[in-house]
Design an enzyme around this catalytic site. Structure first.
Site, PDB file in Angstrom:
ATOM      1  N   GLY A  35       0.855  -1.183   0.000  1.00  0.00           N
ATOM      2  CA  GLY A  35       0.000   0.000   0.000  1.00  0.00           C
ATOM      3  C   GLY A  35       0.890   1.232   0.000  1.00  0.00           C
ATOM      4  N   ARG A  36       1.512   1.476   1.163  1.00  0.00           N
ATOM      5  CA  ARG A  36       2.343   2.654   1.351  1.00  0.00           C
ATOM      6  C   ARG A  36       3.402   2.816   0.259  1.00  0.00           C
ATOM      7  NH1 ARG A  36       3.182   4.684   6.476  1.00  0.00           N
ATOM      8  NH2 ARG A  36       2.571   2.653   7.301  1.00  0.00           N
ATOM      9  N   CYS A  82      -8.456  21.808  18.349  1.00  0.00           N
ATOM     10  CA  CYS A  82      -8.294  21.994  19.797  1.00  0.00           C
ATOM     11  C   CYS A  82      -7.794  20.721  20.470  1.00  0.00           C
ATOM     12  CB  CYS A  82      -9.630  22.423  20.393  1.00  0.00           C
ATOM     13  SG  CYS A  82     -10.303  23.821  19.507  1.00  0.00           S
ATOM     14  N   TYR A 112      -2.193   6.599   3.817  1.00  0.00           N
ATOM     15  CA  TYR A 112      -2.724   6.796   5.167  1.00  0.00           C
ATOM     16  C   TYR A 112      -2.847   8.288   5.480  1.00  0.00           C
ATOM     17  CZ  TYR A 112      -1.491   1.910   5.031  1.00  0.00           C
ATOM     18  OH  TYR A 112      -1.394   0.593   4.628  1.00  0.00           O
TER      19      TYR A 112
HETATM   20  C1  LIG Z   1      -2.285  -2.688   5.771  1.00  0.00           C
HETATM   21  C2  LIG Z   1      -2.100  -3.972   5.071  1.00  0.00           C
HETATM   22  C3  LIG Z   1      -1.333  -4.029   3.912  1.00  0.00           C
HETATM   23  C4  LIG Z   1      -0.597  -2.844   3.350  1.00  0.00           C
HETATM   24  O1  LIG Z   1       0.401  -2.398   4.203  1.00  0.00           O
HETATM   25  P1  LIG Z   1       1.459  -1.300   3.653  1.00  0.00           P
HETATM   26  O2  LIG Z   1       2.372  -1.100   4.794  1.00  0.00           O
HETATM   27  O3  LIG Z   1       0.698  -0.086   3.296  1.00  0.00           O
HETATM   28  O4  LIG Z   1       2.129  -1.918   2.478  1.00  0.00           O
HETATM   29  C5  LIG Z   1      -1.254  -5.241   3.254  1.00  0.00           C
HETATM   30  N1  LIG Z   1      -1.877  -6.348   3.714  1.00  0.00           N
HETATM   31  C6  LIG Z   1      -2.615  -6.328   4.853  1.00  0.00           C
HETATM   32  C7  LIG Z   1      -3.270  -7.569   5.304  1.00  0.00           C
HETATM   33  C8  LIG Z   1      -2.742  -5.144   5.561  1.00  0.00           C
HETATM   34  O5  LIG Z   1      -3.458  -5.141   6.685  1.00  0.00           O
END
Ligand SMILES: *Cc1c(COP(=O)(O)O)cnc(C)c1O
Length: 447
Positions: free
Chosen positions: A304-305, A371, A400
């Site tokens: 993802g990241r 706040c 994120y």
């Molecule tokens: C969050 C998650 C990902 C992605 O994680 P990244 O650090 O953004 O690559 C992949 N697989 C599962 C099961 C996750 O919970």
């Protein structure tokens, strides 16, 4: 990707993103970000399509020897245009809710390339995903296996499942984003996995399709990934022989560089292997390929990241500068409800002015208007002088970021803008004040 010149040390990110100063003005690809801020206002999220594409392709290429599917983890950035771009690159998707599946389908992605993860799938979510034909449910408990079996039986369908196995490795990352230790809530222990597979095999409405693991997020070394794969090899082979599975998913978690001070100014730093604070696709692939290739399975990856993190920035405008005997506070128009990473898990974002600075840096806190004392983006950070009206970018906010935003303090959600070359697209409108109260009423309907 071209070499960029950001902040105070040039060439930090030669293969990471397409944000750079051109003639003293911060650009995303070919577009001056001041013009984006003028047109759409601040705060606003801006994404570089070229960076997302390049990250995806770079990882995909490094893993080329494998029969593979890269399932983008939708929770990192779920904007429809981003998902559409990735679907067109051939990505699958790792989803954690019915809402994420709905987004993937709306964005032109395919259900049969989606894996459904998460510890708390409801009956409604399972039914929706089954009807749409997801590739696999990644199952985290025996109770979940039973529930999926029951829902599938009711619908007269066979549910494809994989068990998420917790390999008990230390991902050496922040404790809130580490998932592969036995004390975490995720997955099923290595010692119990064989039994749980046997149980799955005995349930009539399930089809065992794979095996999955995921050890955490923002992991900056190849070691923990290799350790997880190594610890699972025997089990994967056993499950393959016993249950004829199609795939092994090694999960996501590849980390990115947030803080250029940790990077070396030497361009070779980016291309050689085995450096702290950074992992390359080459490091990752060369640690994993020798372990994964012999399995003879389709390998799934769930980044993802890595795909979107460095591809996004949060634009903001300085409102006030407040000097106390102790500190200088630069108060900006973005807040923790827009980008919660610093407050939630000490996330660190580089901050750069849109106009390339020439004056020397001085320590300050950069804070939002919400706040809460947790509403800060930087504390005691050396930054160039900033005055009301100056615009800044918080870098590496593509993952994120927007997805974790909220309406706290009744602040409308931000717009998202996707740039490719000279092309600028508003891919999510800024919420209006009316949007804030849509769905509410003064008295409610009588029940
Ligand atoms: C969050 C998650 C990902 C992605 O994680 P990244 O650090 O953004 O690559 C992949 N697989 C599962 C099961 C996750 O919970």
């Amino acid at each position: 990707m071209h070499a960029v010149d950001i902040g105070f040390s040039p060439d930090h990110f030669p293969q990471v993103h397409l944000f750079s100063y051109i003639d003293g003005a911060l650009h995303c690809e070919g577009v001056n970000l001041e013009s984006v801020a003028d047109r759409f206002g601040t705060p606003a999220y801006v994404y570089s399509a070229g960076t997302i594409r390049s990250n995806f392709q770079r990882l995909n290429r490094a893993l080329d020897p494998l029969d593979r599917l890269i399932c983008f983890a939708v929770k990192a950035n779920s904007n429809l245009a981003v998902l559409n771009l990735l679907a067109r690159e051939g990505a699958g998707f790792d989803i954690v809710s019915a809402g994420e599946l709905f987004r993937v389908l709306r964005a032109g992605g395919r259900a049969d390339r989606c894996t459904f993860a998460g510890v708390g799938k409801t009956r409604e979510e399972i039914e929706y995903a089954l009807r749409e034909g997801v590739y696999c449910f990644n199952v985290e408990s025996e109770a979940e296996l039973e529930r999926i079996n029951e829902v599938a039986g009711k619908l007269g369908l066979l549910a494809p499942v994989a068990i998420r196995v917790n390999p008990d490795v230390d991902a050496r990352t922040h404790k809130f984003i580490s998932t592969g230790k036995s004390k975490n809530k995720f997955g099923i222990g290595l010692d119990r996995a064989g039994d749980v597979y046997a149980k799955a095999a005995a349930l009539p409405h399930l089809k065992i399709r794979g095996i999955q693991t995921h050890i955490g997020s923002q992991i900056l070394e190849a070691g923990p990934f290799a350790e997880a794969a190594q610890k699972l090899l025997a089990l994967v082979t056993e499950i393959k022989n016993r249950h004829d599975i199609e795939f092994f998913s090694i999960g996501g978690g590849i980390g990115i560089v947030y803080d250029p001070a940790l990077a070396s100014g030497d361009p070779a730093w980016w291309t050689s292997t085995d450096h702290p604070h950074r992992i390359t696709t080459e490091d990752y692939a060369s640690a994993l390929l020798p372990l994964l290739t012999p399995l003879g399975l389709r390998i799934l990856f769930e980044p993802g990241r890595f795909v979107v993190g460095n591809a996004g920035v949060l634009l903001s405008t300085v409102q006030y500068v407040k000097t106390t005997p102790a500190k200088t506070f630069t108060i900006v128009d973005a807040a923790m409800n827009d980008l919660i990473r610093p407050a939630l898990y000490e996330g660190w974002h580089e901050i750069v002015p849109l106009k390339k600075p020439s004056a020397p840096a001085a320590p300050m806190d950069v804070v939002g208007p919400v706040c809460e004392s947790g509403d800060f983006f930087a504390q005691d950070r050396e930054l160039p002088p900033l005055a009301p009206g100056d615009r800044i970018a918080l870098l590496s906010a593509g993952a994120y970021g927007f997805v974790m935003s909220s309406n706290y303090n009744s602040r409308p959600l931000l717009p998202e803008i996707l740039i490719e070359g000279a092309d600028v697209r508003l891919v999510r409108k800024r919420q209006t004040l009316e949007d804030l109260v849509a769905g509410e009423s003064l008295t409610g309907d009588a029940a």
